[in-house]
Design a protein around this motif. Structure first.
Motif, PDB file in Angstrom:
ATOM      1  N   GLY D  54       0.841  -1.185   0.000  1.00  0.00           N
ATOM      2  CA  GLY D  54       0.000   0.000   0.000  1.00  0.00           C
ATOM      3  C   GLY D  54       0.876   1.235   0.000  1.00  0.00           C
ATOM      4  N   SER D  56       2.786   4.720   0.782  1.00  0.00           N
ATOM      5  CA  SER D  56       3.522   5.139   1.963  1.00  0.00           C
ATOM      6  C   SER D  56       2.600   5.899   2.914  1.00  0.00           C
ATOM      7  CB  SER D  56       4.702   5.971   1.479  1.00  0.00           C
ATOM      8  OG  SER D  56       4.934   7.044   2.298  1.00  0.00           O
ATOM      9  N   HIS D 209       7.014  -2.814  -0.759  1.00  0.00           N
ATOM     10  CA  HIS D 209       6.518  -1.890  -1.772  1.00  0.00           C
ATOM     11  C   HIS D 209       6.551  -2.526  -3.152  1.00  0.00           C
ATOM     12  CE1 HIS D 209       7.111   1.963   0.713  1.00  0.00           C
ATOM     13  NE2 HIS D 209       5.815   1.742   0.527  1.00  0.00           N
ATOM     14  N   ILE D 211       5.502  -5.074  -5.889  1.00  0.00           N
ATOM     15  CA  ILE D 211       4.399  -5.978  -6.239  1.00  0.00           C
ATOM     16  C   ILE D 211       4.927  -7.375  -6.570  1.00  0.00           C
ATOM     17  CG2 ILE D 211       2.474  -6.363  -7.833  1.00  0.00           C
ATOM     18  CD1 ILE D 211       2.192  -3.314  -8.010  1.00  0.00           C
ATOM     19  N   HIS D 268      -4.936   5.357  -5.159  1.00  0.00           N
ATOM     20  CA  HIS D 268      -4.219   6.589  -5.517  1.00  0.00           C
ATOM     21  C   HIS D 268      -5.106   7.546  -6.280  1.00  0.00           C
ATOM     22  CE1 HIS D 268      -0.034   6.189  -4.301  1.00  0.00           C
ATOM     23  NE2 HIS D 268      -0.208   4.867  -4.419  1.00  0.00           N
ATOM     24  N   TYR D 270      -4.049   9.500  -8.880  1.00  0.00           N
ATOM     25  CA  TYR D 270      -3.620   9.889 -10.236  1.00  0.00           C
ATOM     26  C   TYR D 270      -4.653   9.473 -11.254  1.00  0.00           C
ATOM     27  CZ  TYR D 270       0.659   9.956  -7.632  1.00  0.00           C
ATOM     28  OH  TYR D 270       1.595  10.192  -6.688  1.00  0.00           O
ATOM     29  N   ASP D 272      -4.098   8.998 -14.379  1.00  0.00           N
ATOM     30  CA  ASP D 272      -3.522   8.427 -15.600  1.00  0.00           C
ATOM     31  C   ASP D 272      -3.549   6.906 -15.544  1.00  0.00           C
ATOM     32  OD1 ASP D 272      -0.020   8.874 -14.661  1.00  0.00           O
ATOM     33  OD2 ASP D 272      -1.816   8.500 -13.485  1.00  0.00           O
TER      34      ASP D 272
ATOM     35  N   ASP E 139       3.279  16.090  -6.225  1.00  0.00           N
ATOM     36  CA  ASP E 139       2.027  15.746  -5.574  1.00  0.00           C
ATOM     37  C   ASP E 139       2.041  16.038  -4.080  1.00  0.00           C
ATOM     38  OD1 ASP E 139      -0.405  14.758  -6.612  1.00  0.00           O
ATOM     39  OD2 ASP E 139      -0.184  13.036  -5.259  1.00  0.00           O
ATOM     40  N   GLY E 154       8.248   8.543   2.535  1.00  0.00           N
ATOM     41  CA  GLY E 154       8.060   8.706   1.097  1.00  0.00           C
ATOM     42  C   GLY E 154       7.795  10.162   0.733  1.00  0.00           C
ATOM     43  N   LEU E 181       9.658   4.721  -2.144  1.00  0.00           N
ATOM     44  CA  LEU E 181       8.282   4.947  -2.598  1.00  0.00           C
ATOM     45  C   LEU E 181       7.624   3.651  -3.066  1.00  0.00           C
ATOM     46  CD1 LEU E 181       8.989   8.180  -4.647  1.00  0.00           C
ATOM     47  CD2 LEU E 181       8.365   7.932  -2.239  1.00  0.00           C
ATOM     48  N   ASP E 182       6.308   3.625  -2.990  1.00  0.00           N
ATOM     49  CA  ASP E 182       5.634   2.422  -3.468  1.00  0.00           C
ATOM     50  C   ASP E 182       5.535   2.468  -4.998  1.00  0.00           C
ATOM     51  OD1 ASP E 182       2.392   3.019  -4.098  1.00  0.00           O
ATOM     52  OD2 ASP E 182       3.520   4.526  -2.938  1.00  0.00           O
ATOM     53  N   GLU E 183       5.188   1.324  -5.539  1.00  0.00           N
ATOM     54  CA  GLU E 183       5.292   1.156  -6.981  1.00  0.00           C
ATOM     55  C   GLU E 183       4.452   2.160  -7.763  1.00  0.00           C
ATOM     56  OE1 GLU E 183       5.166  -2.902  -9.520  1.00  0.00           O
ATOM     57  OE2 GLU E 183       6.156  -2.864  -7.576  1.00  0.00           O
ATOM     58  N   ILE E 184       3.298   2.454  -7.253  1.00  0.00           N
ATOM     59  CA  ILE E 184       2.397   3.336  -8.004  1.00  0.00           C
ATOM     60  C   ILE E 184       2.956   4.750  -8.049  1.00  0.00           C
ATOM     61  CG2 ILE E 184       0.045   4.192  -8.177  1.00  0.00           C
ATOM     62  CD1 ILE E 184       0.253   1.196  -8.491  1.00  0.00           C
ATOM     63  N   VAL E 185       3.340   5.240  -6.882  1.00  0.00           N
ATOM     64  CA  VAL E 185       3.920   6.580  -6.839  1.00  0.00           C
ATOM     65  C   VAL E 185       5.186   6.608  -7.692  1.00  0.00           C
ATOM     66  CG1 VAL E 185       4.941   8.310  -5.344  1.00  0.00           C
ATOM     67  CG2 VAL E 185       3.017   6.980  -4.539  1.00  0.00           C
ATOM     68  N   HIS E 188       4.405   6.805 -11.241  1.00  0.00           N
ATOM     69  CA  HIS E 188       3.942   8.161 -11.529  1.00  0.00           C
ATOM     70  C   HIS E 188       5.125   9.121 -11.635  1.00  0.00           C
ATOM     71  CE1 HIS E 188       1.507  11.759 -11.335  1.00  0.00           C
ATOM     72  NE2 HIS E 188       2.207  12.184 -10.288  1.00  0.00           N
TER      73      HIS E 188
END
Ligand SMILES: Nc1ncnc2c1ncn2[C@@H]1O[C@H](COP(=O)(O)OP(=O)(O)OP(=O)(O)O)[C@@H](O)[C@H]1O
Ligand SMILES: Nc1ncnc2c1ncn2[C@@H]1O[C@H](COP(=O)(O)OP(=O)(O)OP(=O)(O)O)[C@@H](O)[C@H]1O
Ligand SMILES: Cc1ncc(C[n+]2csc(CCO)c2C)c(N)n1
Ligand SMILES: [Mg+2]
Ligand SMILES: [Mg+2]
Lengths: 329, 307, 285, 272, 272
Positions: D54, D56, D209, D211, D268, D270, D272, E139, E154, E181-185, E188
């Motif tokens: 998940g 941070s 972090h 996946i 999140h 975002y 995009d 962000d 993060g 940071l986590d993968e999504i951030v 991004h």
């Protein structure tokens, strides 16, 4: 820590000669400058007395009459009577003794005594230093034990922390010189005499820095380090021995250095209300009675040298211990 | 041997030669006494020491002892080896001071710590305020030495005939540059250096007997010191553990001290006592003592010791 | 000996300790009122014990007066105490403290600019800091006269080195990365000083300033032992001891303790405001 | 869907080790309350390998800390083997690997690893035995006598893992243990951890972090979303227990990874 | 093969920004010398995006530090735009993101980001403008008035990236900026960084432990091996400049990633 950082950023030359150069040379230069300034300062500081003496001896000085000169600027007088500048450096009771006078007195009362085989005579600063040293060390030991004990209590008990800490601070705002005689008298009246009363005054002054430093040190482990032990379900005493105590070591030594210096001051203070018959404090005072400024300065320097040596010894212990613990890199 | 502890008023010096001589010459031993002499100093109040049980007998000046008595500490004078006062005021002549009245507007160094009483009494008898100003004197608490005079921070300072005065002279000042006012000459002399004990102890025959022997031996010491001043000074020097005293100074001091002890066999002269009390009581608006002391002295000891 | 007094004294200290224990570990343990209550209550307990010991053991007032006697003297002599306070604390200690602190900062900046000076001055400074005031005070009284100026000078000497040493250490207490960041910006000496090193040094500076508060008061008082006008806390203490007016002595000590603690507390409060960001000042997170 | 998943699990007669019910945790800070966990319901069974993933600040660390009794919930309950976490801790049920290495600087690597053993009263010989075993496991043989600051960050992290593995805790809680390691070392340690888990049947809670790492290691993946921290998805792994490294290229693996990524992305903002 | 690659690059008439020749760097420590870099030859051209990848302790950070004049080589040379790194620094050529966030705790996030702008003498308004732009980029809008210790790790890392981007340095040196940071951030920010790079044509040196990240971002990937740090491979990316996130599923991408992984593995000792 910051030392290590500086050392590595400055390139890390570590050869012995270079180290000596880096450590000794600046000190020598600074000391030389201080001594130079000291000599210069002697002239205006002592000029009035020099002129008065000269006048008594029949010389004509500008302006005449000690009373007239009283409120004049010393620098102005020195400039107007530059011929008497030399007389300011060898007076018997100068306002500011010249460095060589202090050095000579120091030598005469230490090294000179040793050469004469009278190292422990009562005119020897070695003897008086020894007297002060014994009270200092005993008081330091008591103060350190008390300070560490108090710190342990404060760290482990909320009540202690809340109730005692403000009073520990307040206790240090009491002028020790004021209550020293009372302490001595009270202790005397319950039969405690000799070294111990002086040592207790030393302890009173040294326990505080040790306690404060140790509270800081024992609290220095961060949350993660504490949590780690929690996950092992470690007891309070295990936490103390395995985490708090080791991580407090740097603080411990630093506060012991301060405590040692404070202890020396305490021993000197304690000498006054015990009749001031022995010890560096007694020398200071005796010098003061008879206006023997040179003697005061010599005793002052002896005390500072003693402090430097004691603090140096702790510093040595610190290096050795921390090195063994892997805490200096 | 019976143990006796004596608390001095000041550091080891010829001012206390009698006691050191008595100890050194074995006079105390002869009386079956084992005497410990505790030097004093700037931070030591003899009255406090005896109250705390730190001494059996103390040396003190009478003004201070009487003031303590009024504070509730029942000190009793048992012997008075000093007949006259050695206290005086030493001033620079070039300040224009010629008589006590000239002190107005001047700055004067005074010893405190219980030693200020004679000065305060004198000033109030002269009607000079000690609060400063043109009609009063500005008082400084002088330290332990004569620097305030030498540095001209004060126009006058307190000195003892046997000690500080000579320090001024030793510093190169000629007697002609100075003018002195002896308390004896001013008629405000108060008794100095008497032996005091706690009143309740006197009721104890054993203690009384001890004191009788002590006073006897001490007076023997004093007389010996008066007759052999140089030897006495050397004995004092031997007992000075600070190593700060000098031979010349102590020999000269012994000579001066002998003048003060001369005329006393150790017994308190009631006339001196009365004069002292009068001076202290007559201290104007702020007298040192407020009521006539009762039982502040006794001949109980000296009567037995000296006969 | 009066056992009722002694018994009562110890009993009330025990009772107070018990109440404190409850309060300190109970709910609301982190509230400001608790933080105030516990030490005050503890202090009251100590005073009761003191009173009980003095009364119970019949300690003479010329050795150790009872708190009640001290309080009586304190309330009866407020005007004298005030005059003394102004002379010693305001004129002597405070002015010396300010001068000493300013001088220490100035020298710290100087020393910090040159590594050579730092290496040379700090050991010498440490040596000088070890000179006992009992020796220095008479000298400074001789040099600067009997009034507050000489007391301020003693205070300057006493507070100078702790503040200097702490400030110098503080100015060096930046992390390598923090310094490197400034380097990558090619920041000038003064920019680095004011934006990085001075802020980073503040916790250390306050450490020194706090130590200096108690030193300042003690220094001013002790200096008066070696000569003074006829007012001031040190003058009064040394004079009244000789007069056996121990209640007055303790009244002055009380003033010293209150003034010293308040001074310390004030500096600590400013510290909290200024160094709020430092981990040691953060509660909770 | 998360509650559904859980209900299903609870129905199956397995051996629950960590059971969280309606867990809430709010931190009181100077500038107001921070709700770190809200209404968290989760059951971890014996022998499970559960990963938490998940953004941070979503409360992953906080959850592990509650499980280890380092933090106390402000609402709801969490039980460990039917006891409170505090009681479980008394029984030394936990091995915990912190997000940062947290080695004691005054102890050598060997002494750091022996620390829990000393506290738990292992004999000298058995301490040495355990030490050697775990040093080997994390590939730090020969570094036992070094002090922590003499090792690189990655090596320190490995030492801290060794410390947690040195004693035989039933429950292993690991907070981003491999964050500071490069991919190769990480792969290696992933394999080692899986092997250890299979051999010992420990219950593992694991924050990451990454996946792929979560999918590769876990029997279940818990996806969380931030502020306040909630569980948004619990994904059962359909991968076999035996997992060679190249299982990561199978469609099944990628399918699960995709599901996790979608779950994460949902938390999140975002667009995009 | 690395020297070959480089030779080839140097042949092409591009605009070299950072040129390292026979770079050596040895640290003198108490327990002996540590050779962090040995015989490193590398040319980074204007507009290049060069990633450095390699096991922990191989000298990646050290190389970036030498390039930014934070460390001085003990052998060989490194020039920046034909100047020494020190001179380049005077001209404020660098934006540097450190491995840890390194925010000043006494400044709010906004003031931290403004720090370089203050030093470089930007006007108040322009400071505010830049601040708002970069806060948006990472962000963190709305967090400007918080202090660093009030943010999660993060978020702090993102603030430090914003600080480096706030002023327009030609050369951006980033040391594992996205590690925490986590993968999504991370995805991004990867996208944002690529967009920024394309827009501004900055030259970027980028250290990472993530192979996909390196491949996704870079025009060239430098693989290093440890003790002493050497360059073992330099891999040219054949990916187009325009890179949507799903380019990561193309065979071309996987092919490059594979090559990087092989290069990395060669520097490790594991035999599995
Ligand atoms: N001791 C504390 N006091 C106040 N707030 C806290 C505390 N510990 C954590 N928080 C807050 O609780 C929330 C959850 O924090 P937590 O450390 O569990 O996040 P995380 O998921 O582990 O994040 P990361 O991936 O960055 O480690 C965050 O918003 C954090 O700021
Ligand atoms: N100031 C220093 N003093 C001594 N040795 C150092 C110093 N800085 C780095 N080193 C050593 O140089 C080597 C390279 O370190 P560097 O920090 O460049 O590694 P890195 O590739 O960035 O590793 P990581 O991925 O862990 O950040 C390491 O062995 C390290 O221990
Ligand atoms: C603090 C202090 N100051 C002065 C005296 C006065 N005094 C009494 S006897 C004596 C000896 C004279 O040489 C002196 C100076 C004292 N007792 N304590
Ligand atoms: Mg976390
Ligand atoms: Mg690095």
């Amino acid at each position: 820590m910051s030392d290590a950082a500086i050392a590595s950023s400055s390139g890390g030359f570590g050869t012995g000669a270079r180290a000596v150069w880096d450590v000794v040379l600046p000190v020598v230069v600074v000391v030389a400058v201080i001594i130079g300034a000291w000599y210069v300062a002697c002239v205006p500081m002592n000029i009035k007395e020099a002129l008065t003496q000269a006048e008594r001896a029949g010389a004509v000085v500008e302006p005449a009459g000690a009373k007239e000169r009283r409120d004049m600027s010393a620098v102005g007088l020195a400039l107007a009577n530059s011929a008497y500048a030399r007389d300011t450096l060898n007076q018997e009771r100068p306002r500011l003794p010249a460095p060589h006078q202090v050095g000579q007195e120091l030598w005469n009362t230490t090294g000179g005594m040793v050469l004469n085989g009278k190292a422990f005579s009562k005119r020897s600063l070695i003897y008086h230093g020894w007297v002060t040293l014994s009270a200092t060390v005993l008081g330091f030991a008591i103060g350190t034990v008390a300070g560490v004990g108090l710190a342990i209590g404060i760290v482990h008990s909320r009540v202690m922390n809340m109730a005692v800490m403000p009073w520990a601070i307040a206790s240090q705002t009491i002028p020790i010189l004021a209550i020293a005689p009372m302490i001595i008298v009270v202790l005397n009246s319950i039969g405690v005499t000799g070294l111990l009363p002086k040592a207790l005054i030393s302890a009173y002054l040294s326990f505080f820095p040790v306690a404060v430093g140790m509270v800081k040190g024992l609290r220095s482990p961060d949350n993660m380090q504490l949590d780690l032990l929690s996950t092992y379900s470690a007891s309070q005493s295990e936490t103390f021995w395995k985490l708090r105590l080791p991580s407090s070591m740097p603080y411990f030594f630093t506060s012991m250095k301060i405590g040692m210096a404070a202890s020396l001051v305490g021993a000197i203070v304690g000498e006054l209300p015990t009749g001031a018959v022995r010890g560096l404090g007694a020398r200071l005072l005796a010098g003061s009675y008879y206006g023997q400024t040179v003697q005061i300065w010599a005793a002052l320097f002896a005390a500072a040298i003693l402090a430097a040596v004691l603090v140096g010894v702790i510093g040595l212990l610190q290096r050795m211990t921390l090195k063994k613990m892997g805490m200096v890199h | 041997a019976d143990e006796v502890t004596l608390q001095l008023k000041w550091v080891t010096q010829a001012q206390f030669a009698g006691y050191y001589v008595a100890a050194d010459k074995g006079f105390y031993e002869e009386e079956g006494l084992d005497v410990t002499i505790k030097p004093g100093g700037p931070d030591i109040a003899p009255a406090q020491v005896i109250a705390g049980g730190g001494a059996d007998v103390v040396l003190d000046w009478m003004p201070s002892a009487l003031a303590s008595r009024e504070k509730g500490l029942p000190l009793v004078n048992i012997a008075q080896p000093f007949k006259s006062s050695g206290m005086m005021l030493t001033c620079w002549k070039d300040t224009g001071i010629e008589k006590p009245e000239d002190l107005k507007g001047k700055t004067i160094g005074v010893w405190f710590f219980g030693n200020e009483y004679p000065f305060l009494s004198w000033m109030s008898s002269l009607g000079i305020s000690t609060e400063g100003g043109d009609d009063g004197v500005t008082v400084l608490k002088q330290g332990f030495n004569v620097d305030p005079l030498l540095q001209r921070q004060a126009d006058c300072i307190s000195t003892m005939t046997y000690n500080e005065y000579w320090q001024v002279i030793d510093a190169g000042v000629t007697p002609e540059e100075l003018i002195t006012f002896k308390y004896e000459d001013m008629g405000v002399a108060t008794l100095e250096d008497g032996m005091y004990v706690m009143e309740e102890n006197l009721a104890d025959p054993a203690f009384e007997d001890k004191m009788v022997r002590f006073v006897k031996a001490s007076m023997k010491g004093w007389k010996y010191a008066e007759e052999n001043p140089d030897e006495a000074a050397m004995i004092v020097l031997d007992n000075d553990e600070t190593g700060a005293q000098t031979e010349t100074h102590q020999k000269r001091m012994m000579g001066e001290i002998a003048k003060l002890t001369a005329g006393s066999n150790g017994a308190l002269d009631e006339a001196d006592y009365t004069r002292t009390v009068e001076t202290l009581l007559g201290g104007g608006s702020d007298p040192v003592i407020t009521i006539q002391p009762e039982g502040a002295w006794t001949h109980q000891i000296t009567d037995k010791a000296l006969n | 000996m009066d056992f009722e007094w002694l018994l009562g004294g110890f009993a009330s200290l025990l009772a107070i300790s018990y109440v404190n224990l409850q309060v300190a570990n109970g709910g609301g343990r982190d509230q400001a009122i608790t933080r105030l209550f516990v030490p005050v209550f503890f202090g009251i307990g100590l005073l009761i014990l003191w009173e009980a010991l003095v009364q119970g053991l019949g300690v003479p007032g010329v050795i150790l007066p009872a708190p009640s006697a001290i309080w009586d003297r304190f309330t009866a002599s407020t005007n004298i105490l005030w005059v003394d306070f102004v002379q010693t604390f305001v004129k002597g200690a405070l002015s010396g403290y300010v001068m000493g602190a300013i001088a220490a900062f100035a020298v710290a900046l100087l020393v910090d600019r040159s590594d050579f000076l730092r290496r040379g001055l700090l050991p010498v400074g440490n040596f000088m800091a070890a000179l006992p005031i009992i020796g220095i005070a008479p000298i400074l009284v001789m040099w600067f006269g009997f009034d507050w100026q000489s007391k301020a000078a003693v205070v300057v000497v006493m507070v100078f080195f702790p503040i200097l040493v702490n400030t110098v250490e503080g100015l060096r207490a930046t992390e390598r990365m923090q310094r490197d960041l400034m380097k990558t910006y090619a920041a000038s000496y003064w920019q680095t000083l004011f934006k990085l090193r001075v802020p980073a040094a503040t916790p250390f500076v306050f450490n020194g300033l706090k130590i200096a508060t108690t030193l300042a008061l003690i220094g001013a008082i002790v200096a008066e032992f070696f000569g003074s006008p006829i007012k001031g806390m040190g003058f009064r203490i040394s004079t009244e001891v000789g007069r056996l007016a121990l209640d007055m002595v303790w009244a002055e000590i009380l003033v010293a303790a209150i003034a010293g603690s308040a001074f310390y507390g004030l500096v600590a409060l400013i510290e909290r405001r200024v160094t709020f960001w430092h981990p040691s000042q953060r509660r909770g997170r | 869907m998360a509650p559904l998943d859980e209900e299903r699990m609870n129905g199956v007669a397995q051996d629950p080790v960590i059971v969280a019910e309606k867990l809430d945790l709010t931190f009181q800070t100077n500038d107001g309350a921070v709700q770190a966990l809200r209404d968290v319901n989760l059951t971890i069974n014996k022998g499970d390998f559960v990963s938490f993933i998940g953004p941070s600040g979503c409360g992953k660390t906080t959850f592990l800390r509650v499980a280890a009794a380092l933090e106390h919930p402000t609402g709801g309950t969490l039980s460990v083997n039917g006891m409170t976490p505090d009681e479980a801790r008394q029984q030394r049920a936990y091995g915990y690997v912190f997000q940062a290495a947290g080695l004691y600087p005054w102890r050598t690597i060997a002494k750091n690893i022996k620390l829990p053993l000393e506290i738990m009263g292992y004999s000298k010989e058995s301490q040495q035995e355990h030490l050697e075993r775990v040093l080997k496991l994390v590939d730090l043989e020969g570094f036992g006598e070094k002090f922590p600051w003499q090792l690189s960050g990655g090596m320190q992290q490995r030492a801290s893992i060794a410390r947690a593995l040195a004693f035989d805790a039933d429950i292993l809680l690991m907070d981003e243990p491999f964050g500071a390691l490069d991919e190769i070392v990480r792969d290696h340690l992933n394999e080692q951890l899986l092997a250890l888990w299979e051999r010992t049947g420990k219950t593992i809670g694991f924050v990451t972090h990454s996946i792929p790492e979560a999918v590769y290691l876990s029997t279940r993946i818990v996806v969380m979303s931030p502020r306040p921290g909630r569980i948004t998805d619990v994904i059962e792994s359909t991968l076999p227990r035996e997992r060679p490294l190249d299982i990561r290229d199978t469609p099944e693996f990628l399918e699960i990874a995709h599901r996790v990524r979608e779950g994460l992305r949902a938390g999140h903002a975002y667009d995009d």
